[in-house]
Design a protein around this motif. Structure first.
Motif, PDB file in Angstrom:
ATOM      1  N   TYR A 194       0.299  -0.979   0.375  1.00 28.42           N
ATOM      2  CA  TYR A 194       0.120   0.155   0.298  1.00 28.42           C
ATOM      3  C   TYR A 194       0.614   1.410   0.043  1.00 28.42           C
ATOM      4  CZ  TYR A 194      -4.044  -3.371   1.590  1.00 28.42           C
ATOM      5  OH  TYR A 194      -4.538  -4.006   1.496  1.00 28.42           O
ATOM      6  N   GLN A 195       0.853   2.476  -1.388  1.00 25.85           N
ATOM      7  CA  GLN A 195       1.677   3.268  -0.758  1.00 25.85           C
ATOM      8  C   GLN A 195       1.000   4.811  -1.091  1.00 25.85           C
ATOM      9  OE1 GLN A 195       4.822   2.705  -3.197  1.00 25.85           O
ATOM     10  NE2 GLN A 195       5.603   1.020  -2.294  1.00 25.85           N
ATOM     11  N   PHE A 196       0.658   5.275  -0.424  1.00 20.34           N
ATOM     12  CA  PHE A 196      -0.017   6.591  -0.887  1.00 20.34           C
ATOM     13  C   PHE A 196       1.308   7.891  -0.899  1.00 20.34           C
ATOM     14  CE2 PHE A 196      -1.719   3.994   2.325  1.00 20.34           C
ATOM     15  CZ  PHE A 196      -3.038   4.177   2.029  1.00 20.34           C
ATOM     16  N   TYR A 197       0.198   8.324  -2.347  1.00 22.50           N
ATOM     17  CA  TYR A 197       1.604   9.762  -3.077  1.00 22.50           C
ATOM     18  C   TYR A 197       1.274  11.150  -3.104  1.00 22.50           C
ATOM     19  CZ  TYR A 197       3.415   5.491  -5.602  1.00 22.50           C
ATOM     20  OH  TYR A 197       4.661   4.298  -5.575  1.00 22.50           O
ATOM     21  N   PHE A 198       1.584  12.415  -2.786  1.00 21.46           N
ATOM     22  CA  PHE A 198       1.440  13.386  -2.022  1.00 21.46           C
ATOM     23  C   PHE A 198       2.461  14.177  -2.714  1.00 21.46           C
ATOM     24  CE2 PHE A 198      -0.173  11.181   2.175  1.00 21.46           C
ATOM     25  CZ  PHE A 198      -1.457  11.285   1.724  1.00 21.46           C
ATOM     26  N   TYR A 199       2.236  15.049  -4.087  1.00 18.49           N
ATOM     27  CA  TYR A 199       3.728  15.818  -4.956  1.00 18.49           C
ATOM     28  C   TYR A 199       3.236  17.531  -3.971  1.00 18.49           C
ATOM     29  CZ  TYR A 199       4.270  11.574  -7.465  1.00 18.49           C
ATOM     30  OH  TYR A 199       4.162  10.491  -8.206  1.00 18.49           O
ATOM     31  N   SER A 200       4.144  17.950  -3.627  1.00 17.09           N
ATOM     32  CA  SER A 200       4.099  19.542  -3.773  1.00 17.09           C
ATOM     33  C   SER A 200       3.947  20.609  -5.345  1.00 17.09           C
ATOM     34  CB  SER A 200       4.400  19.680  -2.785  1.00 17.09           C
ATOM     35  OG  SER A 200       5.964  20.144  -3.164  1.00 17.09           O
ATOM     36  N   ASP A 201       3.524  21.712  -4.678  1.00 22.74           N
ATOM     37  CA  ASP A 201       3.850  22.629  -5.921  1.00 22.74           C
ATOM     38  C   ASP A 201       4.863  23.018  -6.453  1.00 22.74           C
ATOM     39  OD1 ASP A 201       3.994  23.987  -3.797  1.00 22.74           O
ATOM     40  OD2 ASP A 201       2.195  25.343  -4.512  1.00 22.74           O
ATOM     41  N   ASN A 202       5.754  22.313  -5.498  1.00 18.28           N
ATOM     42  CA  ASN A 202       7.747  23.119  -5.450  1.00 18.28           C
ATOM     43  C   ASN A 202       8.612  21.764  -5.856  1.00 18.28           C
ATOM     44  OD1 ASN A 202       7.692  21.737  -3.052  1.00 18.28           O
ATOM     45  ND2 ASN A 202       8.346  23.686  -2.077  1.00 18.28           N
ATOM     46  N   GLY A 203       7.696  21.223  -5.537  1.00 15.37           N
ATOM     47  CA  GLY A 203       9.136  19.733  -7.164  1.00 15.37           C
ATOM     48  C   GLY A 203       8.766  18.667  -5.403  1.00 15.37           C
ATOM     49  N   ASN A 204       8.207  17.938  -4.636  1.00 16.61           N
ATOM     50  CA  ASN A 204       8.674  17.412  -3.740  1.00 16.61           C
ATOM     51  C   ASN A 204       7.673  16.019  -4.225  1.00 16.61           C
ATOM     52  OD1 ASN A 204      11.145  18.558  -2.281  1.00 16.61           O
ATOM     53  ND2 ASN A 204      10.007  20.449  -2.209  1.00 16.61           N
ATOM     54  N   CYS A 205       8.078  15.036  -3.315  1.00 17.38           N
ATOM     55  CA  CYS A 205       6.810  14.042  -3.322  1.00 17.38           C
ATOM     56  C   CYS A 205       6.667  13.452  -1.608  1.00 17.38           C
ATOM     57  CB  CYS A 205       7.065  12.978  -4.150  1.00 17.38           C
ATOM     58  SG  CYS A 205       5.480  11.311  -4.421  1.00 17.38           S
ATOM     59  N   THR A 206       6.030  13.408  -1.027  1.00 16.62           N
ATOM     60  CA  THR A 206       6.347  12.221   0.432  1.00 16.62           C
ATOM     61  C   THR A 206       5.197  10.947  -0.021  1.00 16.62           C
ATOM     62  OG1 THR A 206       6.422  13.962   1.178  1.00 16.62           O
ATOM     63  CG2 THR A 206       5.523  12.155   2.369  1.00 16.62           C
ATOM     64  N   ILE A 207       5.728   9.934   0.203  1.00 14.52           N
ATOM     65  CA  ILE A 207       5.944   8.754  -0.084  1.00 14.52           C
ATOM     66  C   ILE A 207       4.757   7.640   1.406  1.00 14.52           C
ATOM     67  CG2 ILE A 207       5.468   6.584  -1.344  1.00 14.52           C
ATOM     68  CD1 ILE A 207       7.551   7.576  -2.829  1.00 14.52           C
ATOM     69  N   PHE A 208       4.157   7.391   1.888  1.00 17.53           N
ATOM     70  CA  PHE A 208       4.323   6.531   2.798  1.00 17.53           C
ATOM     71  C   PHE A 208       3.265   5.061   2.042  1.00 17.53           C
ATOM     72  CE2 PHE A 208       2.259  10.816   4.734  1.00 17.53           C
ATOM     73  CZ  PHE A 208       2.005  10.616   5.598  1.00 17.53           C
ATOM     74  N   LYS A 209       5.027   4.348   3.155  1.00 23.22           N
ATOM     75  CA  LYS A 209       4.521   2.657   2.472  1.00 23.22           C
ATOM     76  C   LYS A 209       4.301   1.994   3.777  1.00 23.22           C
ATOM     77  CE  LYS A 209       8.239   4.401  -0.996  1.00 23.22           C
ATOM     78  NZ  LYS A 209       9.861   3.866  -1.295  1.00 23.22           N
ATOM     79  N   SER A 210       3.315   1.292   3.357  1.00 19.89           N
ATOM     80  CA  SER A 210       2.661   0.675   4.369  1.00 19.89           C
ATOM     81  C   SER A 210       2.576  -1.139   4.329  1.00 19.89           C
ATOM     82  CB  SER A 210       0.950   0.829   5.446  1.00 19.89           C
ATOM     83  OG  SER A 210       0.796   0.742   5.810  1.00 19.89           O
ATOM     84  N   ASN A 211       2.252  -2.159   5.317  1.00 19.83           N
ATOM     85  CA  ASN A 211       2.131  -3.338   4.509  1.00 19.83           C
ATOM     86  C   ASN A 211       0.439  -3.656   4.672  1.00 19.83           C
ATOM     87  OD1 ASN A 211       1.610  -2.712   7.625  1.00 19.83           O
ATOM     88  ND2 ASN A 211       2.414  -4.800   7.900  1.00 19.83           N
ATOM     89  N   LYS A 212      -0.192  -2.501   5.774  1.00 24.70           N
ATOM     90  CA  LYS A 212      -2.022  -1.755   5.515  1.00 24.70           C
ATOM     91  C   LYS A 212      -2.281  -1.049   4.935  1.00 24.70           C
ATOM     92  CE  LYS A 212      -2.743  -5.446   9.951  1.00 24.70           C
ATOM     93  NZ  LYS A 212      -3.040  -5.622  10.929  1.00 24.70           N
ATOM     94  N   ASN A 213      -3.579  -0.699   4.772  1.00 26.46           N
ATOM     95  CA  ASN A 213      -4.318  -0.041   4.076  1.00 26.46           C
ATOM     96  C   ASN A 213      -4.020   0.633   5.641  1.00 26.46           C
ATOM     97  OD1 ASN A 213      -6.063   1.608   3.339  1.00 26.46           O
ATOM     98  ND2 ASN A 213      -7.621   0.651   3.314  1.00 26.46           N
ATOM     99  N   LEU A 214      -3.927   2.097   5.549  1.00 27.41           N
ATOM    100  CA  LEU A 214      -4.208   3.323   6.450  1.00 27.41           C
ATOM    101  C   LEU A 214      -5.114   2.604   7.530  1.00 27.41           C
ATOM    102  CD1 LEU A 214      -1.975   6.455   5.521  1.00 27.41           C
ATOM    103  CD2 LEU A 214      -1.018   4.084   6.262  1.00 27.41           C
ATOM    104  N   TRP A 215      -6.481   2.230   6.462  1.00 24.08           N
ATOM    105  CA  TRP A 215      -7.561   2.606   7.520  1.00 24.08           C
ATOM    106  C   TRP A 215      -7.088   1.528   8.762  1.00 24.08           C
ATOM    107  CZ3 TRP A 215     -12.251   5.356   8.066  1.00 24.08           C
ATOM    108  CH2 TRP A 215     -13.466   4.437   8.629  1.00 24.08           C
TER     109      TRP A 215
END
Length: 307
Positions: A194-215
């Motif tokens: 499970y991977q959750f991607y967040f892109y910012s407007d200034n060229g950065n990406c934060t990625i949550f990597k999980s063995n389970k759905n965050l829920w």
């Protein structure tokens, strides 16, 4: 009709004409495209807000019916999603802000959005890029300079029937405002599918990597180090050329990966507009070959879980 009546009629007629001339301007765009200065008002501009975003579309028609249309998309906290220019005067050319890092070539200043007053205002200045296609990802394209100011006093309200994942934080040297987010599940990845991607407007990406759905993660704190494979957060920076594709081609060679340690805390699971939303906070230390680049404290995230 006596003289007094005629004078009264002329005064009233003059007032009516003045009222017509003094039509209130509640939407305006002052824009310079290359070296051409133009101003659009009222019926030439439409706008609305929805969920966490605000949108404006401005259309200019010249006497020979050749003009342009420019569209602005931002989040309600001022993150730049996209600016698109369709130039019908120039072989219908299509220009956009850069993929992944739109603020790399475009600045947004004096941003103000008041949802209670339906008021939007900001200045913009920078360059748009001619649209690229799949065989042109590494080709420098034509640029078009634009700058100006947009003010809208009657942004139309639109009911939000969904939810958009969001992550934001700020340090002394990095402000992260999400302008695009998505999630993926890959069964081939046994440790962190499970991977959750967040892109910012200034060229950065934060990625949550999980063995389970965050829920499905319990409320609580999860820590990780540089060697952790699952239940971790990564940060990457876009290093590719400036290009605009609309499709946002994600290629590993365009991104610089950093080493991270830290923790995140699941604080709440809730249902919003029928979506499973997990809310929490994160702390992150970002290193580049052992050198600490960013120390992030109490970043806020809201993530849609998988169905």
């Amino acid at each position: 009709m006596n003289v007094a009546s005629i004078l009264l009629f002329l005064v009233l007629y003059s007032c009516d004409k003045d009222d017509i001339k003094a039509e209130a301007i509640n939407k305006s765009l002052d824009i310079t495209i290359d070296n051409e200065n133009l101003k659009l008002t009222n019926s030439s501009i439409s706008s609305n807000e929805s969920c966490n975003g605000v949108f404006a579309s401005c259309k200019y028609d010249s006497s020979n019916n050749l003009g342009f249309r420019i569209e602005f998309r931002l989040t309600k906290n001022g993150a730049l999603k996209n600016i698109t220019l369709y130039d019908y005067r120039n072989e219908n050319m299509h220009f956009e802000t850069a993929d992944f890092n739109p603020k790399g070539l475009m600045t947004i200043t004096n941003f103000e959005y008041d949802q209670t007053k339906n008021y939007l205002h900001f200045n913009f200045k920078g360059e748009l890029l001619e649209q690229s296609y799949s065989d042109e990802l590494d080709v420098d394209k034509k640029r078009k300079h634009i700058e100006g100011t947009i003010t809208i006093q009657d942004v139309r309200n639109t009911e939000c029937t969904s939810f958009i994942s969001d992550l934001n934080f700020e340090t002394n040297n990095l402000k992260f405002s999400t302008n695009l987010s998505y999630s993926s599940f890959d069964s081939v990845l046994k440790k962190a599918p499970y991977q959750f991607y967040f892109y910012s407007d200034n060229g950065n990406c934060t990625i949550f990597k999980s063995n389970k759905n965050l829920w499905n993660l319990d409320i609580g704190t999860y820590t990780f180090n540089k060697n952790s494979i699952e239940n971790r957060i990564d940060l990457e920076q876009y290093i590719g050329i400036f290009r605009a594709t609309q499709l946002l081609w994600v290629r590993p060679i365009d991104w610089k990966k950093f080493q991270t340690t830290g923790s995140y805390t699941i604080k709440e699971h809730t249902i919003i507009n029928g979506e499973k939303v997990t809310k929490g906070e994160m702390n992150l230390q970002v290193y580049d070959n052992g050198v600490l680049l960013h120390n992030i404290n109490n970043g806020k995230f809201e993530v849609i879980g998988f169905k």
